[in-house]
Design an enzyme around this catalytic site. Sequence first.
Site, PDB file in Angstrom:
ATOM      1  N   ARG A  78       0.830  -1.214   0.000  1.00 41.46           N
ATOM      2  CA  ARG A  78       0.000   0.000   0.000  1.00 41.46           C
ATOM      3  C   ARG A  78       0.862   1.262   0.000  1.00 41.46           C
ATOM      4  O   ARG A  78       0.525   2.277  -0.600  1.00 41.46           O
ATOM      5  CB  ARG A  78      -0.937  -0.019   1.204  1.00 41.46           C
ATOM      6  CG  ARG A  78      -2.020  -1.084   1.035  1.00 41.46           C
ATOM      7  CD  ARG A  78      -2.913  -1.167   2.239  1.00 41.46           C
ATOM      8  NE  ARG A  78      -3.479   0.099   2.599  1.00 41.46           N
ATOM      9  CZ  ARG A  78      -3.845   0.447   3.844  1.00 41.46           C
ATOM     10  NH1 ARG A  78      -3.672  -0.408   4.836  1.00 41.46           N
ATOM     11  NH2 ARG A  78      -4.352   1.623   4.092  1.00 41.46           N
ATOM     12  N   GLN A 109      -9.335  10.514   8.027  1.00 38.37           N
ATOM     13  CA  GLN A 109      -9.128   9.143   8.496  1.00 38.37           C
ATOM     14  C   GLN A 109      -8.039   8.481   7.653  1.00 38.37           C
ATOM     15  O   GLN A 109      -7.629   7.366   7.934  1.00 38.37           O
ATOM     16  CB  GLN A 109     -10.415   8.337   8.353  1.00 38.37           C
ATOM     17  CG  GLN A 109     -11.570   8.870   9.160  1.00 38.37           C
ATOM     18  CD  GLN A 109     -12.883   8.195   8.753  1.00 38.37           C
ATOM     19  OE1 GLN A 109     -13.224   7.124   9.221  1.00 38.37           O
ATOM     20  NE2 GLN A 109     -13.607   8.843   7.862  1.00 38.37           N
ATOM     21  N   ASP A 112      -2.668   8.323   4.002  1.00 34.49           N
ATOM     22  CA  ASP A 112      -1.848   8.436   2.785  1.00 34.49           C
ATOM     23  C   ASP A 112      -1.081   9.750   2.647  1.00 34.49           C
ATOM     24  O   ASP A 112      -0.247   9.887   1.737  1.00 34.49           O
ATOM     25  CB  ASP A 112      -2.710   8.189   1.534  1.00 34.49           C
ATOM     26  CG  ASP A 112      -3.918   9.130   1.417  1.00 34.49           C
ATOM     27  OD1 ASP A 112      -3.843  10.272   1.913  1.00 34.49           O
ATOM     28  OD2 ASP A 112      -4.928   8.719   0.814  1.00 34.49           O
ATOM     29  N   HIS A 127      -6.097   8.471  12.056  1.00 25.74           N
ATOM     30  CA  HIS A 127      -5.684   7.060  12.015  1.00 25.74           C
ATOM     31  C   HIS A 127      -4.209   6.884  11.698  1.00 25.74           C
ATOM     32  O   HIS A 127      -3.791   5.812  11.265  1.00 25.74           O
ATOM     33  CB  HIS A 127      -6.552   6.285  11.011  1.00 25.74           C
ATOM     34  CG  HIS A 127      -7.994   6.180  11.424  1.00 25.74           C
ATOM     35  ND1 HIS A 127      -9.005   5.834  10.557  1.00 25.74           N
ATOM     36  CD2 HIS A 127      -8.589   6.366  12.633  1.00 25.74           C
ATOM     37  CE1 HIS A 127     -10.163   5.810  11.209  1.00 25.74           C
ATOM     38  NE2 HIS A 127      -9.937   6.142  12.462  1.00 25.74           N
ATOM     39  N   THR A 195     -16.364   8.995   2.928  1.00 24.17           N
ATOM     40  CA  THR A 195     -16.237   8.010   4.009  1.00 24.17           C
ATOM     41  C   THR A 195     -17.531   7.215   4.137  1.00 24.17           C
ATOM     42  O   THR A 195     -18.619   7.774   3.982  1.00 24.17           O
ATOM     43  CB  THR A 195     -15.846   8.660   5.357  1.00 24.17           C
ATOM     44  OG1 THR A 195     -15.900   7.650   6.383  1.00 24.17           O
ATOM     45  CG2 THR A 195     -16.735   9.823   5.751  1.00 24.17           C
TER      46      THR A 195
HETATM   47  C1  BJW Z   1     -16.058   8.160  -2.844  1.00 21.28           C
HETATM   48  C2  BJW Z   1     -15.416   8.085  -4.045  1.00 21.28           C
HETATM   49  C3  BJW Z   1     -15.119   9.295  -4.650  1.00 21.28           C
HETATM   50  C4  BJW Z   1     -15.662   6.098  -3.405  1.00 21.28           C
HETATM   51  N1  BJW Z   1     -15.484  10.441  -4.058  1.00 21.28           N
HETATM   52  N2  BJW Z   1     -16.409   9.297  -2.257  1.00 21.28           N
HETATM   53  C5  BJW Z   1     -19.010   2.166  18.322  1.00 21.28           C
HETATM   54  C6  BJW Z   1     -19.910   1.334  17.701  1.00 21.28           C
HETATM   55  C7  BJW Z   1     -19.468   0.173  17.033  1.00 21.28           C
HETATM   56  C8  BJW Z   1     -18.135  -0.180  17.007  1.00 21.28           C
HETATM   57  C9  BJW Z   1     -17.239   0.649  17.630  1.00 21.28           C
HETATM   58  C10 BJW Z   1     -17.684   1.784  18.295  1.00 21.28           C
HETATM   59  N3  BJW Z   1     -16.586   2.427  18.791  1.00 21.28           N
HETATM   60  C11 BJW Z   1     -15.486   1.706  18.469  1.00 21.28           C
HETATM   61  C12 BJW Z   1     -15.846   0.615  17.782  1.00 21.28           C
HETATM   62  C13 BJW Z   1     -14.920  -0.417  17.233  1.00 21.28           C
HETATM   63  C14 BJW Z   1     -14.217   0.002  15.969  1.00 21.28           C
HETATM   64  C15 BJW Z   1     -15.273   0.262  14.902  1.00 21.28           C
HETATM   65  O1  BJW Z   1     -15.633   1.374  14.591  1.00 21.28           O
HETATM   66  N4  BJW Z   1     -15.747  -0.795  14.282  1.00 21.28           N
HETATM   67  C16 BJW Z   1     -16.748  -0.655  13.214  1.00 21.28           C
HETATM   68  C17 BJW Z   1     -16.220  -1.340  11.948  1.00 21.28           C
HETATM   69  C18 BJW Z   1     -18.055  -1.184  13.664  1.00 21.28           C
HETATM   70  N5  BJW Z   1     -13.359   1.167  16.175  1.00 21.28           N
HETATM   71  C19 BJW Z   1     -12.131   1.055  16.650  1.00 21.28           C
HETATM   72  O2  BJW Z   1     -11.682  -0.031  16.971  1.00 21.28           O
HETATM   73  C20 BJW Z   1     -11.307   2.307  16.829  1.00 21.28           C
HETATM   74  N6  BJW Z   1     -10.719   2.330  18.117  1.00 21.28           N
HETATM   75  C21 BJW Z   1     -11.419   2.541  19.208  1.00 21.28           C
HETATM   76  O3  BJW Z   1     -12.596   2.826  19.205  1.00 21.28           O
HETATM   77  O4  BJW Z   1     -10.684   2.429  20.355  1.00 21.28           O
HETATM   78  C22 BJW Z   1     -11.344   2.522  21.617  1.00 21.28           C
HETATM   79  C23 BJW Z   1     -10.274   2.337  22.671  1.00 21.28           C
HETATM   80  C24 BJW Z   1     -10.146   3.300  23.661  1.00 21.28           C
HETATM   81  C25 BJW Z   1      -9.160   3.127  24.648  1.00 21.28           C
HETATM   82  C26 BJW Z   1      -8.319   2.019  24.628  1.00 21.28           C
HETATM   83  C27 BJW Z   1      -8.447   1.075  23.622  1.00 21.28           C
HETATM   84  C28 BJW Z   1      -9.429   1.236  22.634  1.00 21.28           C
HETATM   85  C29 BJW Z   1     -10.129   2.322  15.865  1.00 21.28           C
HETATM   86  C30 BJW Z   1     -10.554   2.424  14.450  1.00 21.28           C
HETATM   87  C31 BJW Z   1      -9.312   2.365  13.572  1.00 21.28           C
HETATM   88  C32 BJW Z   1      -9.661   2.260  12.102  1.00 21.28           C
HETATM   89  N7  BJW Z   1      -8.477   1.944  11.367  1.00 21.28           N
HETATM   90  C33 BJW Z   1      -8.540   1.793   9.923  1.00 21.28           C
HETATM   91  C34 BJW Z   1      -7.172   1.294   9.426  1.00 21.28           C
HETATM   92  C35 BJW Z   1      -6.143   2.419   9.430  1.00 21.28           C
HETATM   93  C36 BJW Z   1      -4.841   1.970   8.909  1.00 21.28           C
HETATM   94  C37 BJW Z   1      -4.887   1.548   7.467  1.00 21.28           C
HETATM   95  O5  BJW Z   1      -5.295   2.321   6.583  1.00 21.28           O
HETATM   96  O6  BJW Z   1      -4.482   0.426   7.221  1.00 21.28           O
HETATM   97  O7  BJW Z   1      -8.864   3.064   9.318  1.00 21.28           O
HETATM   98  S1  BJW Z   1      -9.891   0.764   9.400  1.00 21.28           S
HETATM   99  C38 BJW Z   1     -10.292   1.691   7.959  1.00 21.28           C
HETATM  100  O8  BJW Z   1     -11.606   2.261   8.081  1.00 21.28           O
HETATM  101  C39 BJW Z   1      -9.297   2.857   7.930  1.00 21.28           C
HETATM  102  C40 BJW Z   1     -10.170   3.979   7.487  1.00 21.28           C
HETATM  103  O9  BJW Z   1      -9.610   5.216   7.867  1.00 21.28           O
HETATM  104  C41 BJW Z   1     -11.490   3.679   8.178  1.00 21.28           C
HETATM  105  C42 BJW Z   1     -12.668   4.328   7.568  1.00 21.28           C
HETATM  106  O10 BJW Z   1     -12.867   3.914   6.259  1.00 21.28           O
HETATM  107  P1  BJW Z   1     -13.333   4.991   5.174  1.00 21.28           P
HETATM  108  O11 BJW Z   1     -12.305   6.021   5.022  1.00 21.28           O
HETATM  109  O12 BJW Z   1     -14.701   5.428   5.493  1.00 21.28           O
HETATM  110  O13 BJW Z   1     -13.276   4.109   3.825  1.00 21.28           O
HETATM  111  P2  BJW Z   1     -14.317   3.083   3.223  1.00 21.28           P
HETATM  112  O14 BJW Z   1     -13.561   2.256   2.264  1.00 21.28           O
HETATM  113  O15 BJW Z   1     -15.084   2.400   4.288  1.00 21.28           O
HETATM  114  O16 BJW Z   1     -15.375   3.986   2.452  1.00 21.28           O
HETATM  115  C43 BJW Z   1     -15.023   4.715   1.302  1.00 21.28           C
HETATM  116  C44 BJW Z   1     -16.197   5.614   0.925  1.00 21.28           C
HETATM  117  O17 BJW Z   1     -15.805   6.417  -0.162  1.00 21.28           O
HETATM  118  C45 BJW Z   1     -17.446   4.829   0.464  1.00 21.28           C
HETATM  119  O18 BJW Z   1     -18.590   5.349   1.117  1.00 21.28           O
HETATM  120  C46 BJW Z   1     -17.526   5.123  -1.042  1.00 21.28           C
HETATM  121  O19 BJW Z   1     -18.851   5.200  -1.540  1.00 21.28           O
HETATM  122  C47 BJW Z   1     -16.854   6.479  -1.104  1.00 21.28           C
HETATM  123  N8  BJW Z   1     -16.228   6.797  -2.376  1.00 21.28           N
HETATM  124  N9  BJW Z   1     -15.191   6.714  -4.339  1.00 21.28           N
HETATM  125  C48 BJW Z   1     -16.139  10.364  -2.842  1.00 21.28           C
HETATM  126  N10 BJW Z   1     -14.495   9.319  -5.860  1.00 21.28           N
END
Ligand code: BJW
Length: 255
Positions: A78, A109, A112, A127, A195
């Site tokens: 990546r 988030q 890159d 992130h 997002t």
């Molecule tokens: C376009 C387009 C174009 C296409 N123009 N748009 C509450 C409820 C439920 C669960 C939880 C909660 N709180 C916490 C959780 C657990 C968890 C979580 O959220 N899980 C869910 C999946 C349910 N969260 C966590 O674990 C977080 N930590 C935490 O809460 O810690 C608490 C804690 C406290 C104290 C001690 C210990 C713990 C951490 C979350 C970390 C996320 N990390 C990642 C990886 C980063 C590294 C890497 O890149 O490898 O972050 S996961 C991944 O998802 C990455 C992204 O930043 C993130 C969000 O994704 P994003 O950016 O939205 O991308 P996509 O692919 O999902 O969507 C793309 C969008 O673009 C789509 O909608 C398309 O339609 C659109 N699109 N082309 C505009 N041209």
Amino acid sequence: MTHCAGAAERFPQALIDALGRARKLAVLTGAGISAESGVPTFRDAQTGLWARYDPQDLATPEAFRRDPKLVWEWYAWRRTLVAAARPNPGHFALAQMQVSFPGFALITQNVDGLHARAGSRDVVELHGNIARIVCSAGCGVVEAFDPDAAPPRCPKCAAWLRPDVVWFGEPLPAAALESARRAAADCEIFFSIGTSALVYPAADLPRVAREAGALLVEINPDQTPLSALADFALRGPAGVVLPALLEATERAGKA
Ligand code: BJW
Ligand code: ZN
């Protein structure tokens, strides 16, 4: 209100008026804003060698403990994509908006670094950043990513070094999260761009803004769980919608 936006189309006048009046904007971006730069979104199917892996199974501390080499190689792949990518008109439009609005917070988030490369300043990275590596034991060592080491050991404590990103189950950097929450609670217009609004706590920020009275604007070709809450849902790619919106706002007298 849903609006299918294209370069030649008009935006809702209420949105242009609000942008004309607003002084404080907060913007949350996700992987979609970098899609037009050729960086795959997180929930897109992966390609090539990585097609059989689900990113949600690789971006975890458990995956790294189980198989550090596999996770390291996924990040090295990546990192290569990101290094070859260039910021697109969506990134550049946001950098320009920072100049036009006195209060402008850009929260991402994405790992890159493309916002900074487009000229945005003070980007709040929730992130982390894929270009850095840190000690997985938390001893404080931070280095630049080295694609040839797979994976390297910490020079101070000999634990594995890992990408400086936030995996599922890990806390977000406290200062970044605090500054994002403050910007969300304090803005007049909040943009959620590219997002899926599925990953918390980032996905809470638009709600924080809405509850504090901000107008909520979503830019995404597809619906998300946030769409129902948005005052304006602009359906289209960020690289088309953002420059067109900036131009329409400037034409109406802002900046
Ligand atoms: C376009 C387009 C174009 C296409 N123009 N748009 C509450 C409820 C439920 C669960 C939880 C909660 N709180 C916490 C959780 C657990 C968890 C979580 O959220 N899980 C869910 C999946 C349910 N969260 C966590 O674990 C977080 N930590 C935490 O809460 O810690 C608490 C804690 C406290 C104290 C001690 C210990 C713990 C951490 C979350 C970390 C996320 N990390 C990642 C990886 C980063 C590294 C890497 O890149 O490898 O972050 S996961 C991944 O998802 C990455 C992204 O930043 C993130 C969000 O994704 P994003 O950016 O939205 O991308 P996509 O692919 O999902 O969507 C793309 C969008 O673009 C789509 O909608 C398309 O339609 C659109 N699109 N082309 C505009 N041209
Ligand atoms: Zn160490």
